[in-house]
Enzyme design. Structure first.
Site, PDB file in Angstrom:
ATOM      1  N   ASP A  54       0.858  -1.183   0.000  1.00  0.00           N
ATOM      2  CA  ASP A  54       0.000   0.000   0.000  1.00  0.00           C
ATOM      3  C   ASP A  54       0.897   1.238   0.000  1.00  0.00           C
ATOM      4  O   ASP A  54       2.043   1.188   0.468  1.00  0.00           O
ATOM      5  CB  ASP A  54      -0.908   0.006   1.230  1.00  0.00           C
ATOM      6  CG  ASP A  54      -1.924   1.147   1.200  1.00  0.00           C
ATOM      7  OD1 ASP A  54      -2.462   1.450   0.119  1.00  0.00           O
ATOM      8  OD2 ASP A  54      -2.166   1.745   2.262  1.00  0.00           O
TER       9      ASP A  54
ATOM     10  N   GLU B  11       0.808   5.728   0.580  1.00  0.00           N
ATOM     11  CA  GLU B  11       0.128   6.985   0.866  1.00  0.00           C
ATOM     12  C   GLU B  11       0.838   8.061   0.049  1.00  0.00           C
ATOM     13  O   GLU B  11       2.050   7.975  -0.204  1.00  0.00           O
ATOM     14  CB  GLU B  11       0.168   7.313   2.356  1.00  0.00           C
ATOM     15  CG  GLU B  11      -0.571   6.332   3.242  1.00  0.00           C
ATOM     16  CD  GLU B  11      -2.060   6.214   2.960  1.00  0.00           C
ATOM     17  OE1 GLU B  11      -2.625   7.180   2.372  1.00  0.00           O
ATOM     18  OE2 GLU B  11      -2.651   5.187   3.307  1.00  0.00           O
TER      19      GLU B  11
ATOM     20  N   GLU C 283      -5.648  18.743   2.574  1.00  0.00           N
ATOM     21  CA  GLU C 283      -6.675  17.714   2.369  1.00  0.00           C
ATOM     22  C   GLU C 283      -6.057  16.312   2.367  1.00  0.00           C
ATOM     23  O   GLU C 283      -6.695  15.347   2.799  1.00  0.00           O
ATOM     24  CB  GLU C 283      -7.449  17.950   1.070  1.00  0.00           C
ATOM     25  CG  GLU C 283      -6.611  18.014  -0.201  1.00  0.00           C
ATOM     26  CD  GLU C 283      -6.168  19.424  -0.533  1.00  0.00           C
ATOM     27  OE1 GLU C 283      -5.930  19.687  -1.734  1.00  0.00           O
ATOM     28  OE2 GLU C 283      -6.057  20.266   0.392  1.00  0.00           O
TER      29      GLU C 283
ATOM     30  N   HIS D 236      -4.264  10.837   5.610  1.00  0.00           N
ATOM     31  CA  HIS D 236      -3.252   9.935   6.148  1.00  0.00           C
ATOM     32  C   HIS D 236      -2.575  10.436   7.421  1.00  0.00           C
ATOM     33  O   HIS D 236      -1.848   9.685   8.075  1.00  0.00           O
ATOM     34  CB  HIS D 236      -2.191   9.611   5.102  1.00  0.00           C
ATOM     35  CG  HIS D 236      -1.640  10.797   4.372  1.00  0.00           C
ATOM     36  ND1 HIS D 236      -0.993  11.838   4.997  1.00  0.00           N
ATOM     37  CD2 HIS D 236      -1.646  11.101   3.047  1.00  0.00           C
ATOM     38  CE1 HIS D 236      -0.613  12.718   4.083  1.00  0.00           C
ATOM     39  NE2 HIS D 236      -1.002  12.311   2.893  1.00  0.00           N
TER      40      HIS D 236
ATOM     41  N   HIS E 193      -5.371   6.756   7.283  1.00  0.00           N
ATOM     42  CA  HIS E 193      -4.977   5.755   6.293  1.00  0.00           C
ATOM     43  C   HIS E 193      -3.475   5.484   6.368  1.00  0.00           C
ATOM     44  O   HIS E 193      -2.725   5.791   5.452  1.00  0.00           O
ATOM     45  CB  HIS E 193      -5.357   6.215   4.889  1.00  0.00           C
ATOM     46  CG  HIS E 193      -6.822   6.154   4.636  1.00  0.00           C
ATOM     47  ND1 HIS E 193      -7.364   5.985   3.374  1.00  0.00           N
ATOM     48  CD2 HIS E 193      -7.882   6.245   5.469  1.00  0.00           C
ATOM     49  CE1 HIS E 193      -8.679   5.976   3.446  1.00  0.00           C
ATOM     50  NE2 HIS E 193      -9.019   6.138   4.721  1.00  0.00           N
TER      51      HIS E 193
ATOM     52  N   ASP F 112      -2.971  -0.417   7.086  1.00  0.00           N
ATOM     53  CA  ASP F 112      -3.859  -0.816   5.993  1.00  0.00           C
ATOM     54  C   ASP F 112      -3.426  -2.146   5.390  1.00  0.00           C
ATOM     55  O   ASP F 112      -4.260  -2.977   5.023  1.00  0.00           O
ATOM     56  CB  ASP F 112      -3.897   0.263   4.914  1.00  0.00           C
ATOM     57  CG  ASP F 112      -4.743   1.462   5.324  1.00  0.00           C
ATOM     58  OD1 ASP F 112      -5.292   1.452   6.439  1.00  0.00           O
ATOM     59  OD2 ASP F 112      -4.851   2.414   4.527  1.00  0.00           O
TER      60      ASP F 112
END
Length: 224
Positions: A8, A10, A53, A58, A151, A156
């Site tokens: 994963d 970010e 944003e 995260h 996140h 995750d």
């Protein structure tokens, strides 16, 4: 046994083509579709700002990432960890797109799309017309989400590993090596990756349980 990598990322935004960058990579090794405990995790200086944003998603700000390695400094380690094995991700096209943009920028070979295993596609096929975000799948499979306040890529990955097991058919209940309340067996890596085997070392408690069980059997083969 089959090895695969679940990973994963970010990022600072949604599109690498407009200058968004990767700020976190996490990857877990799976053998036989189960986590082995080996993982790769790194925070990255994106060499640009982190929009507010994105930080709300995260939890990372530019201050958190300053002084961390640049992507080019960790690319070789990531590629070594993932090897040539299948790469599993949720909405994998997003993660592949960002990783390939970063790899190309750093002068490394990109990830072959044929390696991609997308758990979002798997979920959509199994649960057509239903919400299939990672949160929705965790709730559907009864996976604890209490730690997921943002996140975080490593968390995750750990959640997705549990989801992936369920999407692949779930654990075979009753065939586990750990008794309820017991400890997980020790997984020992004692060979190069291409020849690696997993040996399970039972605990003293497990050996005692096995001995007690065998003593209840009539003419057990183990005592022959």
């Amino acid at each position: 046994m089959k090895r695969s990598i679940l990973f994963d990322t970010e990022t600072t935004g949604l599109d690498p083509a407009t200058g968004d960058r990767v700020i976190e990579i996490a990857a877990l090794e799976l053998v036989g579709d189960l986590p082995t405990g080996r993982h790769f995790h790194v925070l990255i200086d994106p060499e640009r700002d982190v929009p507010e944003e994105a930080s709300r998603v995260h939890g990372f700000t530019l201050a958190d990432l300053q002084g961390k390695p640049k992507f080019a400094e960790v690319a070789a380690d990531f590629l070594e960890f993932v090897g040539t094995d299948p790469l599993i991700a949720h909405n994998a096209r997003f993660d592949f797109g960002f990783m390939n943009a970063e790899l190309a920028r750093a002068g490394y070979p990109t990830l072959d799309m044929s390696r991609m295993v997308d758990t979002l596609d798997m979920a959509r096929e199994r649960f057509a017309g239903m919400p299939n975000s990672l949160d929705a799948l965790c709730r559907r499979f009864g996976i604890d989400l209490s730690a997921r306040t943002t996140h975080n890529a490593l968390l995750d990955c750990k959640l997705l590993a549990e989801v992936y097991i369920e999407l692949m058919g779930g654990r075979q209940h009753g065939l586990g090596l750990v008794a309820e309340g017991g400890q997980a067996p020790t997984v020992i890596y004692d060979a190069p990756l291409e020849r690696r085997m997993i040996r399970i070392r039972p605990t003293e408690h497990e050996l005692a349980q096995h001995t007690a069980f065998v003593e209840k059997l009539k003419d057990p083969l183990w005592n022959a």
